[in-house]
Design a protein around this motif. Structure first.
Motif, PDB file in Angstrom:
ATOM      1  N   LEU A 202       2.106 -16.421 -15.927  1.00 20.72           N
ATOM      2  CA  LEU A 202       2.208 -15.719 -17.209  1.00 20.72           C
ATOM      3  C   LEU A 202       1.016 -15.977 -18.122  1.00 20.72           C
ATOM      4  CD1 LEU A 202       6.012 -16.159 -18.057  1.00 20.72           C
ATOM      5  CD2 LEU A 202       4.831 -14.039 -17.429  1.00 20.72           C
ATOM      6  N   ASP A 203       0.323 -17.092 -17.925  1.00 18.22           N
ATOM      7  CA  ASP A 203      -0.822 -17.409 -18.762  1.00 18.22           C
ATOM      8  C   ASP A 203      -2.096 -16.701 -18.310  1.00 18.22           C
ATOM      9  OD1 ASP A 203      -0.845 -18.926 -16.409  1.00 18.22           O
ATOM     10  OD2 ASP A 203      -2.150 -20.442 -17.297  1.00 18.22           O
ATOM     11  N   GLN A 204      -2.011 -15.969 -17.199  1.00 22.16           N
ATOM     12  CA  GLN A 204      -3.192 -15.335 -16.631  1.00 22.16           C
ATOM     13  C   GLN A 204      -3.192 -13.829 -16.896  1.00 22.16           C
ATOM     14  OE1 GLN A 204      -3.808 -16.510 -12.538  1.00 22.16           O
ATOM     15  NE2 GLN A 204      -3.224 -18.635 -12.933  1.00 22.16           N
ATOM     16  N   ASP A 205      -4.287 -13.195 -16.483  1.00 26.68           N
ATOM     17  CA  ASP A 205      -4.450 -11.755 -16.665  1.00 26.68           C
ATOM     18  C   ASP A 205      -3.710 -11.040 -15.534  1.00 26.68           C
ATOM     19  OD1 ASP A 205      -5.294  -9.298 -17.487  1.00 26.68           O
ATOM     20  OD2 ASP A 205      -7.340  -9.498 -16.729  1.00 26.68           O
ATOM     21  N   LEU A 206      -2.508 -10.565 -15.816  1.00 28.33           N
ATOM     22  CA  LEU A 206      -1.673  -9.914 -14.805  1.00 28.33           C
ATOM     23  C   LEU A 206      -1.918  -8.409 -14.858  1.00 28.33           C
ATOM     24  CD1 LEU A 206       1.644 -11.928 -15.313  1.00 28.33           C
ATOM     25  CD2 LEU A 206       0.049 -12.088 -13.387  1.00 28.33           C
ATOM     26  N   THR A 207      -2.739  -7.920 -13.957  1.00 25.99           N
ATOM     27  CA  THR A 207      -3.033  -6.497 -13.928  1.00 25.99           C
ATOM     28  C   THR A 207      -2.131  -5.791 -12.927  1.00 25.99           C
ATOM     29  OG1 THR A 207      -4.696  -6.654 -12.170  1.00 25.99           O
ATOM     30  CG2 THR A 207      -5.446  -7.012 -14.437  1.00 25.99           C
ATOM     31  N   LEU A 208      -1.987  -4.501 -13.117  1.00 26.55           N
ATOM     32  CA  LEU A 208      -1.181  -3.701 -12.201  1.00 26.55           C
ATOM     33  C   LEU A 208      -1.768  -3.747 -10.794  1.00 26.55           C
ATOM     34  CD1 LEU A 208       1.369  -1.935 -12.538  1.00 26.55           C
ATOM     35  CD2 LEU A 208      -0.148   0.037 -12.752  1.00 26.55           C
ATOM     36  N   THR A 209      -3.091  -3.680 -10.700  1.00 24.59           N
ATOM     37  CA  THR A 209      -3.753  -3.723  -9.394  1.00 24.59           C
ATOM     38  C   THR A 209      -3.503  -5.047  -8.691  1.00 24.59           C
ATOM     39  OG1 THR A 209      -5.482  -2.196 -10.126  1.00 24.59           O
ATOM     40  CG2 THR A 209      -5.982  -3.576  -8.223  1.00 24.59           C
ATOM     41  N   LYS A 210      -3.578  -6.132  -9.431  1.00 27.00           N
ATOM     42  CA  LYS A 210      -3.360  -7.453  -8.832  1.00 27.00           C
ATOM     43  C   LYS A 210      -1.943  -7.569  -8.277  1.00 27.00           C
ATOM     44  CE  LYS A 210      -5.168 -10.917 -10.980  1.00 27.00           C
ATOM     45  NZ  LYS A 210      -5.462 -11.951 -11.992  1.00 27.00           N
ATOM     46  N   LEU A 211      -0.960  -7.097  -9.021  1.00 29.12           N
ATOM     47  CA  LEU A 211       0.426  -7.174  -8.550  1.00 29.12           C
ATOM     48  C   LEU A 211       0.644  -6.254  -7.350  1.00 29.12           C
ATOM     49  CD1 LEU A 211       2.324  -7.174 -11.971  1.00 29.12           C
ATOM     50  CD2 LEU A 211       1.790  -9.134 -10.523  1.00 29.12           C
ATOM     51  N   ALA A 212       0.079  -5.048  -7.402  1.00 30.93           N
ATOM     52  CA  ALA A 212       0.230  -4.115  -6.286  1.00 30.93           C
ATOM     53  C   ALA A 212      -0.409  -4.659  -5.016  1.00 30.93           C
ATOM     54  CB  ALA A 212      -0.380  -2.767  -6.657  1.00 30.93           C
ATOM     55  N   ASN A 213      -1.531  -5.350  -5.176  1.00 35.99           N
ATOM     56  CA  ASN A 213      -2.221  -5.915  -4.007  1.00 35.99           C
ATOM     57  C   ASN A 213      -1.403  -7.000  -3.309  1.00 35.99           C
ATOM     58  OD1 ASN A 213      -4.432  -4.248  -4.306  1.00 35.99           O
ATOM     59  ND2 ASN A 213      -5.684  -5.759  -5.373  1.00 35.99           N
ATOM     60  N   LEU A 214      -0.520  -7.661  -4.062  1.00 37.46           N
ATOM     61  CA  LEU A 214       0.317  -8.705  -3.453  1.00 37.46           C
ATOM     62  C   LEU A 214       1.216  -8.135  -2.363  1.00 37.46           C
ATOM     63  CD1 LEU A 214       1.430 -10.750  -6.606  1.00 37.46           C
ATOM     64  CD2 LEU A 214      -0.212 -11.453  -4.858  1.00 37.46           C
ATOM     65  N   VAL A 215       1.629  -6.887  -2.527  1.00 31.30           N
ATOM     66  CA  VAL A 215       2.495  -6.246  -1.532  1.00 31.30           C
ATOM     67  C   VAL A 215       1.762  -5.105  -0.818  1.00 31.30           C
ATOM     68  CG1 VAL A 215       4.682  -6.919  -2.571  1.00 31.30           C
ATOM     69  CG2 VAL A 215       3.528  -4.863  -3.394  1.00 31.30           C
ATOM     70  N   GLN A 216       0.443  -5.035  -1.050  1.00 32.99           N
ATOM     71  CA  GLN A 216      -0.453  -4.139  -0.315  1.00 32.99           C
ATOM     72  C   GLN A 216      -0.036  -2.662  -0.420  1.00 32.99           C
ATOM     73  OE1 GLN A 216      -0.531  -5.916   3.646  1.00 32.99           O
ATOM     74  NE2 GLN A 216      -2.244  -7.218   3.069  1.00 32.99           N
ATOM     75  N   ILE A 217       0.203  -2.225  -1.662  1.00 34.22           N
ATOM     76  CA  ILE A 217       0.467  -0.810  -1.913  1.00 34.22           C
ATOM     77  C   ILE A 217      -0.350  -0.381  -3.128  1.00 34.22           C
ATOM     78  CG2 ILE A 217       2.778  -0.740  -0.876  1.00 34.22           C
ATOM     79  CD1 ILE A 217       4.002  -1.140  -3.558  1.00 34.22           C
ATOM     80  N   SER A 218      -0.429   0.921  -3.365  1.00 33.54           N
ATOM     81  CA  SER A 218      -1.234   1.413  -4.475  1.00 33.54           C
ATOM     82  C   SER A 218      -0.549   1.102  -5.805  1.00 33.54           C
ATOM     83  CB  SER A 218      -1.431   2.929  -4.350  1.00 33.54           C
ATOM     84  OG  SER A 218      -0.252   3.619  -4.716  1.00 33.54           O
ATOM     85  N   PRO A 219      -1.338   0.986  -6.902  1.00 31.05           N
ATOM     86  CA  PRO A 219      -0.741   0.719  -8.219  1.00 31.05           C
ATOM     87  C   PRO A 219       0.304   1.754  -8.628  1.00 31.05           C
ATOM     88  CG  PRO A 219      -3.099   0.320  -8.283  1.00 31.05           C
ATOM     89  CD  PRO A 219      -2.813   0.942  -6.947  1.00 31.05           C
ATOM     90  N   HIS A 220       0.052   3.033  -8.353  1.00 25.84           N
ATOM     91  CA  HIS A 220       1.025   4.071  -8.713  1.00 25.84           C
ATOM     92  C   HIS A 220       2.322   3.890  -7.933  1.00 25.84           C
ATOM     93  CE1 HIS A 220       2.772   7.940  -9.691  1.00 25.84           C
ATOM     94  NE2 HIS A 220       2.889   8.206  -8.402  1.00 25.84           N
ATOM     95  N   TYR A 221       2.196   3.665  -6.642  1.00 26.22           N
ATOM     96  CA  TYR A 221       3.342   3.420  -5.766  1.00 26.22           C
ATOM     97  C   TYR A 221       4.104   2.194  -6.271  1.00 26.22           C
ATOM     98  CZ  TYR A 221       5.618   2.919  -1.102  1.00 26.22           C
ATOM     99  OH  TYR A 221       6.498   2.826  -0.072  1.00 26.22           O
ATOM    100  N   PHE A 222       3.376   1.114  -6.549  1.00 26.59           N
ATOM    101  CA  PHE A 222       4.006  -0.128  -7.006  1.00 26.59           C
ATOM    102  C   PHE A 222       4.755   0.068  -8.319  1.00 26.59           C
ATOM    103  CE2 PHE A 222       3.727  -3.813  -9.818  1.00 26.59           C
ATOM    104  CZ  PHE A 222       4.506  -4.725  -9.109  1.00 26.59           C
TER     105      PHE A 222
END
Length: 291
Positions: A202-222
């Motif tokens: 929570l103290d870090q820069d949580l971007t949509l791309t970073k979260l989507a990359n964790l499950v290897q899908i596109s940001p829109h899909y995620f």
């Protein structure tokens, strides 16, 4: 090239004009925003590597030079112009000073919005004037968020850029690009992975791309699947998690509020206070004084 650099180069040696607000200092990387006072006068033609959406905030006339001929458009508040990346931004004259919101989108984010490993070729259609209440609403919401949140606006901007890209593909692609509608939400193990990652970073820069990359899908899909699983957007979910952790720290730690603000991922203390009060109807200091 940043949105600020593009406009600076476009106007260089022609006319001075004030940029009232710019996202360049807020670290936005999926969409750029400049709120400017467009002066009466003339701009040269130029090429741009970004898609540009110009959202009019007043009434004026613009004249565009196309193939040696002048094309005239009368704009009113809420009118939008769309100029596609890679095409010539024409020479233009304006008949009076007018405020504008300029949005800049990289073509790459439109490819991400398709959500396919090998997406089809994507091409948007330029429009000198159109009416689109959703684009207008998004532009105003991005401007407001930048004004209020500053550096804390990046995740919100990422989410809006993803939604804006999907909308542009549905409405303004030369050939209708298929934006898949995903159903069923994230698999349980993926949702667990994402939630655990959010809670521990929570103290870090949580971007949509970073979260989507964790499950290897596109940001829109995620973003679509996450909302189906949780009932809320990633941006709102992360904000709620940050505020709940802040409440816990305010109850059990003597740390300065400025330190707690940073520990839960807010860079701007005044914005943290504003959002905390919005969610809980009490300021962080007043909440701490209850215990």
């Amino acid at each position: 090239m940043s949105s600020e650099q593009f406009l600076t180069n476009l106007y260089d040696e022609y006319i001075e004009h004030p940029h009232l607000l710019s996202s360049d200092q807020a670290g936005w990387d999926k969409v750029g925003l400049v709120y400017e006072l467009e002066p009466k006068g003339e701009m040269p033609e130029a090429f741009t590597s970004s898609h540009i959406l110009i959202v009019c905030q007043g009434d004026f006339q613009a004249s565009f030079q196309i193939n040696g001929q002048w094309h005239h458009e009368q704009y009113t508040q809420g009118d939008i112009a769309l100029f596609v990346a890679g095409e010539l931004f024409p020479r233009v004259k304006t008949d009076r000073e007018v405020p504008l919101i300029d949005l800049f989108l990289s073509p790459d984010i439109l490819i991400d919005a398709v959500g396919e490993i090998a997406p089809p070729k994507i091409q948007l259609q330029s429009h000198f004037r159109l009416r689109d209440p959703l684009i207008q609403q998004m532009a105003l919401a991005l401007k407001t968020e930048l004004e209020i949140a500053g550096e804390d606006s990046k995740l919100y901007a990422d989410s809006m850029a993803t939604a804006l890209s999907a909308h542009l593909l549905r409405r303004y692609a030369v050939k209708n690009s298929v934006i898949k509608e995903y159903k069923g939400g994230l698999p349980t193990y993926q949702l667990k992975l994402i939630i655990e990652y959010i809670q521990t970073h929570l103290d870090q820069d949580l971007t949509l791309t970073k979260l989507a990359n964790l499950v290897q899908i596109s940001p829109h899909y995620f973003a679509s699947l996450f909302k189906q699983s949780t009932g809320t957007s990633p941006h709102k979910y992360i904000t709620k998690c940050r505020l709940e952790k802040a409440k816990n720290l305010l109850r059990h730690r003597e740390s300065a509020i400025a330190f707690i603000c940073q520990e839960v991922g807010f860079k701007n203390q005044s914005h943290f206070t504003r959002v905390f009060r919005q969610y809980f109807q009490i300021t962080p200091k007043a909440y701490r004084d209850l215990f």
